[in-house]
Design a protein around this motif. Structure first.
Motif, PDB file in Angstrom:
ATOM      1  N   GLN A   1     107.936 -19.423 -34.812  1.00 43.87           N
ATOM      2  CA  GLN A   1     107.944 -20.775 -35.373  1.00 43.87           C
ATOM      3  C   GLN A   1     109.324 -21.424 -35.295  1.00 43.87           C
ATOM      4  OE1 GLN A   1     106.357 -20.691 -39.372  1.00 43.87           O
ATOM      5  NE2 GLN A   1     104.640 -19.406 -38.753  1.00 43.87           N
ATOM      6  N   MET A   2     110.333 -20.645 -34.966  1.00 50.76           N
ATOM      7  CA  MET A   2     111.706 -21.148 -34.970  1.00 50.76           C
ATOM      8  C   MET A   2     112.020 -21.917 -33.693  1.00 50.76           C
ATOM      9  SD  MET A   2     113.670 -17.826 -36.598  1.00 50.76           S
ATOM     10  CE  MET A   2     115.308 -18.536 -36.433  1.00 50.76           C
ATOM     11  N   SER A   3     112.738 -23.003 -33.850  1.00 47.75           N
ATOM     12  CA  SER A   3     113.232 -23.762 -32.699  1.00 47.75           C
ATOM     13  C   SER A   3     114.546 -23.136 -32.231  1.00 47.75           C
ATOM     14  CB  SER A   3     113.491 -25.221 -33.109  1.00 47.75           C
ATOM     15  OG  SER A   3     114.608 -25.282 -33.992  1.00 47.75           O
ATOM     16  N   ALA A   4     114.995 -23.554 -31.068  1.00 51.55           N
ATOM     17  CA  ALA A   4     116.290 -23.068 -30.570  1.00 51.55           C
ATOM     18  C   ALA A   4     117.398 -23.414 -31.569  1.00 51.55           C
ATOM     19  CB  ALA A   4     116.587 -23.659 -29.199  1.00 51.55           C
ATOM     20  N   GLU A   5     117.336 -24.598 -32.137  1.00 56.26           N
ATOM     21  CA  GLU A   5     118.361 -24.995 -33.111  1.00 56.26           C
ATOM     22  C   GLU A   5     118.336 -24.102 -34.348  1.00 56.26           C
ATOM     23  OE1 GLU A   5     120.918 -27.093 -32.550  1.00 56.26           O
ATOM     24  OE2 GLU A   5     120.040 -27.052 -30.553  1.00 56.26           O
ATOM     25  N   ASP A   6     117.142 -23.685 -34.776  1.00 57.20           N
ATOM     26  CA  ASP A   6     117.039 -22.779 -35.925  1.00 57.20           C
ATOM     27  C   ASP A   6     117.801 -21.483 -35.670  1.00 57.20           C
ATOM     28  OD1 ASP A   6     115.330 -24.550 -37.270  1.00 57.20           O
ATOM     29  OD2 ASP A   6     113.513 -23.528 -36.559  1.00 57.20           O
ATOM     30  N   TRP A   7     117.739 -20.976 -34.445  1.00 57.58           N
ATOM     31  CA  TRP A   7     118.400 -19.722 -34.106  1.00 57.58           C
ATOM     32  C   TRP A   7     119.915 -19.847 -34.167  1.00 57.58           C
ATOM     33  CZ3 TRP A   7     116.281 -15.157 -34.126  1.00 57.58           C
ATOM     34  CH2 TRP A   7     114.901 -15.054 -33.935  1.00 57.58           C
ATOM     35  N   PHE A   8     120.430 -21.030 -33.937  1.00 56.83           N
ATOM     36  CA  PHE A   8     121.882 -21.244 -33.957  1.00 56.83           C
ATOM     37  C   PHE A   8     122.391 -21.655 -35.333  1.00 56.83           C
ATOM     38  CE2 PHE A   8     121.055 -21.107 -29.482  1.00 56.83           C
ATOM     39  CZ  PHE A   8     122.194 -20.521 -28.960  1.00 56.83           C
ATOM     40  N   ALA A   9     121.506 -21.632 -36.325  1.00 59.00           N
ATOM     41  CA  ALA A   9     121.887 -21.968 -37.700  1.00 59.00           C
ATOM     42  C   ALA A   9     122.394 -20.709 -38.410  1.00 59.00           C
ATOM     43  CB  ALA A   9     120.687 -22.548 -38.445  1.00 59.00           C
ATOM     44  N   LYS A  10     123.094 -20.916 -39.508  1.00 58.00           N
ATOM     45  CA  LYS A  10     123.630 -19.792 -40.275  1.00 58.00           C
ATOM     46  C   LYS A  10     122.499 -19.041 -40.974  1.00 58.00           C
ATOM     47  CE  LYS A  10     124.782 -21.448 -44.874  1.00 58.00           C
ATOM     48  NZ  LYS A  10     124.332 -20.223 -45.508  1.00 58.00           N
ATOM     49  N   HIS A  11     122.744 -17.778 -41.233  1.00 64.87           N
ATOM     50  CA  HIS A  11     121.820 -16.989 -42.041  1.00 64.87           C
ATOM     51  C   HIS A  11     122.321 -17.001 -43.480  1.00 64.87           C
ATOM     52  CE1 HIS A  11     124.789 -13.747 -41.755  1.00 64.87           C
ATOM     53  NE2 HIS A  11     124.813 -13.979 -40.444  1.00 64.87           N
ATOM     54  N   VAL A  12     121.548 -16.450 -44.404  1.00 63.60           N
ATOM     55  CA  VAL A  12     121.885 -16.594 -45.819  1.00 63.60           C
ATOM     56  C   VAL A  12     123.076 -15.754 -46.264  1.00 63.60           C
ATOM     57  CG1 VAL A  12     119.517 -17.239 -46.427  1.00 63.60           C
ATOM     58  CG2 VAL A  12     120.236 -14.865 -46.649  1.00 63.60           C
ATOM     59  N   ALA A  13     123.501 -14.772 -45.482  1.00 60.84           N
ATOM     60  CA  ALA A  13     124.624 -13.918 -45.881  1.00 60.84           C
ATOM     61  C   ALA A  13     125.984 -14.491 -45.503  1.00 60.84           C
ATOM     62  CB  ALA A  13     124.461 -12.521 -45.276  1.00 60.84           C
ATOM     63  N   VAL A  14     126.008 -15.648 -44.881  1.00 62.39           N
ATOM     64  CA  VAL A  14     127.276 -16.276 -44.514  1.00 62.39           C
ATOM     65  C   VAL A  14     127.382 -17.615 -45.261  1.00 62.39           C
ATOM     66  CG1 VAL A  14     126.378 -17.402 -42.417  1.00 62.39           C
ATOM     67  CG2 VAL A  14     128.793 -16.897 -42.574  1.00 62.39           C
ATOM     68  N   SER A  15     128.558 -17.881 -45.799  1.00 64.61           N
ATOM     69  CA  SER A  15     128.755 -19.134 -46.530  1.00 64.61           C
ATOM     70  C   SER A  15     128.879 -20.299 -45.549  1.00 64.61           C
ATOM     71  CB  SER A  15     130.024 -19.057 -47.382  1.00 64.61           C
ATOM     72  OG  SER A  15     131.169 -19.043 -46.547  1.00 64.61           O
ATOM     73  N   ALA A  16     128.673 -21.490 -46.040  1.00 61.34           N
ATOM     74  CA  ALA A  16     128.812 -22.686 -45.208  1.00 61.34           C
ATOM     75  C   ALA A  16     130.243 -22.798 -44.676  1.00 61.34           C
ATOM     76  CB  ALA A  16     128.434 -23.934 -46.004  1.00 61.34           C
ATOM     77  N   GLU A  17     131.217 -22.430 -45.507  1.00 58.98           N
ATOM     78  CA  GLU A  17     132.617 -22.505 -45.097  1.00 58.98           C
ATOM     79  C   GLU A  17     132.914 -21.509 -43.968  1.00 58.98           C
ATOM     80  OE1 GLU A  17     131.725 -21.899 -48.412  1.00 58.98           O
ATOM     81  OE2 GLU A  17     131.831 -24.027 -48.949  1.00 58.98           O
ATOM     82  N   ASP A  18     132.435 -20.279 -44.138  1.00 58.44           N
ATOM     83  CA  ASP A  18     132.652 -19.271 -43.098  1.00 58.44           C
ATOM     84  C   ASP A  18     131.932 -19.648 -41.808  1.00 58.44           C
ATOM     85  OD1 ASP A  18     134.289 -17.772 -44.730  1.00 58.44           O
ATOM     86  OD2 ASP A  18     132.717 -16.343 -45.298  1.00 58.44           O
TER      87      ASP A  18
END
Length: 171
Positions: A121-138
């Motif tokens: 169900q994931m788009s290519a853009e979804d794959w390049f998004a952060k996962h929950v274990a990394v902060s937005a800043e990192d």
């Protein structure tokens, strides 16, 4: 400097990267699935090398790692949270009671069916998004800390353990 300039990838490149990584992940899953069908329970109970983990422990370990992708990617909670203690936080010889091999096989299949359902169900853009274990800043500093990178890492991890499981074929 030209070499340091960040080059933006186009959507087709991203789709191609995702297709390659997802294809490699599916290949490793199919290889493990083939071993599940091929090995007897006796082979699963055998150590991959003297003093090393059994095939059953590795199957539980790989299932627990895969199950951990569900919350890491923000899909849902683990399907089998009890496996984390047995197969990620403790060694095989910890004395903890482990599930039967038939149950481990069932858990493996259940986890991979659910992960595959979400992944498709994931788009290519979804794959390049952060996962929950990394902060937005990192993530802003290190955009390679994305879901696709996790998939590549988990595929390599599974490949490593498949190499260990190959030793059970000769036993």
């Amino acid at each position: 400097m030209t070499a340091q300039r960040e080059k933006k990838s186009n959507p087709n490149e991203r789709e191609l990267f995702v297709k390659m990584a997802f294809g490699a992940w599916e290949l490793q899953n199919s290889r493990l699935e083939a071993l599940i069908e091929e090995f007897s329970d006796e082979q699963w109970r055998a150590e991959t090398a003297p003093g090393k983990n059994s095939g059953a422990y590795l199957l539980g370990h790989l299932t627990a790692v895969g199950d951990g992708l569900l919350p890491l990617f923000g899909f849902r909670e683990r399907l089998y949270p009890e496996l984390e203690e047995m197969f990620l936080k403790n060694a095989e010889k910890s004395g903890l009671k482990k599930p039967a091999i038939a149950d481990l096989k069932k858990y493996w299949r259940g986890v991979n069916l659910k992960i595959t359902e979400y992944f498709r169900q994931m788009s290519a853009e979804d794959w390049f998004a952060k996962h929950v274990a990394v902060s937005a800043e990192d993530y802003a500093r290190e955009p390679h800390r994305n879901k696709l990178n996790v998939l590549i890492s988990r595929t390599n991890h599974q490949s490593y353990h498949l190499g260990q499981l190959a030793y059970l074929k000769v036993k």
